[in-house]
Scaffold this active site. Sequence first.
Site, mmCIF file in Angstrom:
data_model
loop_
_atom_site.group_PDB
_atom_site.id
_atom_site.type_symbol
_atom_site.label_atom_id
_atom_site.label_comp_id
_atom_site.label_asym_id
_atom_site.label_seq_id
_atom_site.Cartn_x
_atom_site.Cartn_y
_atom_site.Cartn_z
ATOM 1 N N HIS A 183 0.848 -1.206 0.000
ATOM 2 C CA HIS A 183 0.000 0.000 0.000
ATOM 3 C C HIS A 183 0.886 1.259 0.000
ATOM 4 O O HIS A 183 0.891 2.039 0.956
ATOM 5 C CB HIS A 183 -0.898 -0.037 1.236
ATOM 6 C CG HIS A 183 -2.095 0.857 1.182
ATOM 7 N ND1 HIS A 183 -2.041 2.178 0.797
ATOM 8 C CD2 HIS A 183 -3.399 0.612 1.476
ATOM 9 C CE1 HIS A 183 -3.245 2.707 0.876
ATOM 10 N NE2 HIS A 183 -4.091 1.762 1.281
ATOM 11 N N GLU A 287 -0.283 1.177 -5.696
ATOM 12 C CA GLU A 287 -0.068 -0.015 -4.879
ATOM 13 C C GLU A 287 -0.038 -1.294 -5.719
ATOM 14 O O GLU A 287 -1.088 -1.779 -6.129
ATOM 15 C CB GLU A 287 -1.192 -0.126 -3.847
ATOM 16 C CG GLU A 287 -1.496 1.183 -3.117
ATOM 17 C CD GLU A 287 -2.840 1.162 -2.414
ATOM 18 O OE1 GLU A 287 -3.237 0.074 -1.940
ATOM 19 O OE2 GLU A 287 -3.498 2.223 -2.347
#
EC number: 5.1.3.15
Length: 329
Positions: A183, A287
């Site tokens: 992330h 991500e």
Amino acid sequence: MAAPAPAGAAASPSPKPQLPSPFAELVKTPSGLEKVVLRGARNCCAEIYLYGGQVTSWKNDNGEELLFLSSKAIFKPPKAIRGGIPICLPQFGTHGNLEQHGFARNRFWSIDNDPPPLPVNPAIKAFVDLILRPAEEDLKIWPHSFEFRLRVALGPSGDLSLTSRIRNTNTDGRPFSYTFAYHTYFFVSDISEVRVEGLETMDYLDNLKAKERFTEQGDAIVFESEVDKVYLAAPSKIAIIDHEKKKTFVVTKEGLPDAVVWNPWDKKAKAMQDFGDAEYKNMLCVEPAAVEKPITLKPGEEWRGRIALSAVPSSYCSGQLDPLKVLHG
């Protein structure tokens, strides 16, 4: 299924872990949490918290921070740290029945003193190996035994790489499936002056529209409002161009078919207690992920997923990357 780790095994790092690299140092922070500081060539550095196995800082040779970390980030378990590179496992987002983004990002990892061999560039001197195994509390909510090994490394030119190896260690013959993401929060000078190249014409799931599937237009992605999209079968290289700083982030991914692009914009930013009201202007998440099709491992099988991040000067002519051919070369 393998026996659960002893109580507390995943709750705290080893008392005196040994770091394999002389360019890595274990530091206790004011919050009481421990982090590993990697020091590479030409003053490049990175910081990785044992809590979450999470990179929170990546600086170039000028000392410029390349990752976004919220000024309101909370360094107190069980809260996840807002910024850097949280690891989402065994679930990305709400794509499943577990807590948002799974539990790996709010567990204590240990330094892995004896990792299985991993092909590496001998020029890489600054690295650390971490490991996460499930504790009893994890087995109650996700009843599978696994080993998650993570190597974080700084390359000789200051690039940052994260290599994940996840192995099914169930002893009862059961496979397991999971979704995953790095992330990654990039620090940008002004989100309105940022564009992303490499995802043009890709299909994506729009999380703002009940995960409905759409096809991206032919132009590079720019930002004028909230974005939360999962790009499917994304290319192995994605470029994030920061016009104001004349800098391009290059994201290279292996073993991760998808790519999530996220910026909460103003309304959601104000609703998050660990995020400044205006901080959305200085961050963008791109991500590398495996979301649409979960990864399935049989007992004894291992999956590997890797990202490499670099930041290079960029010049622009007619809206195209200069002949460096960042996306193709």
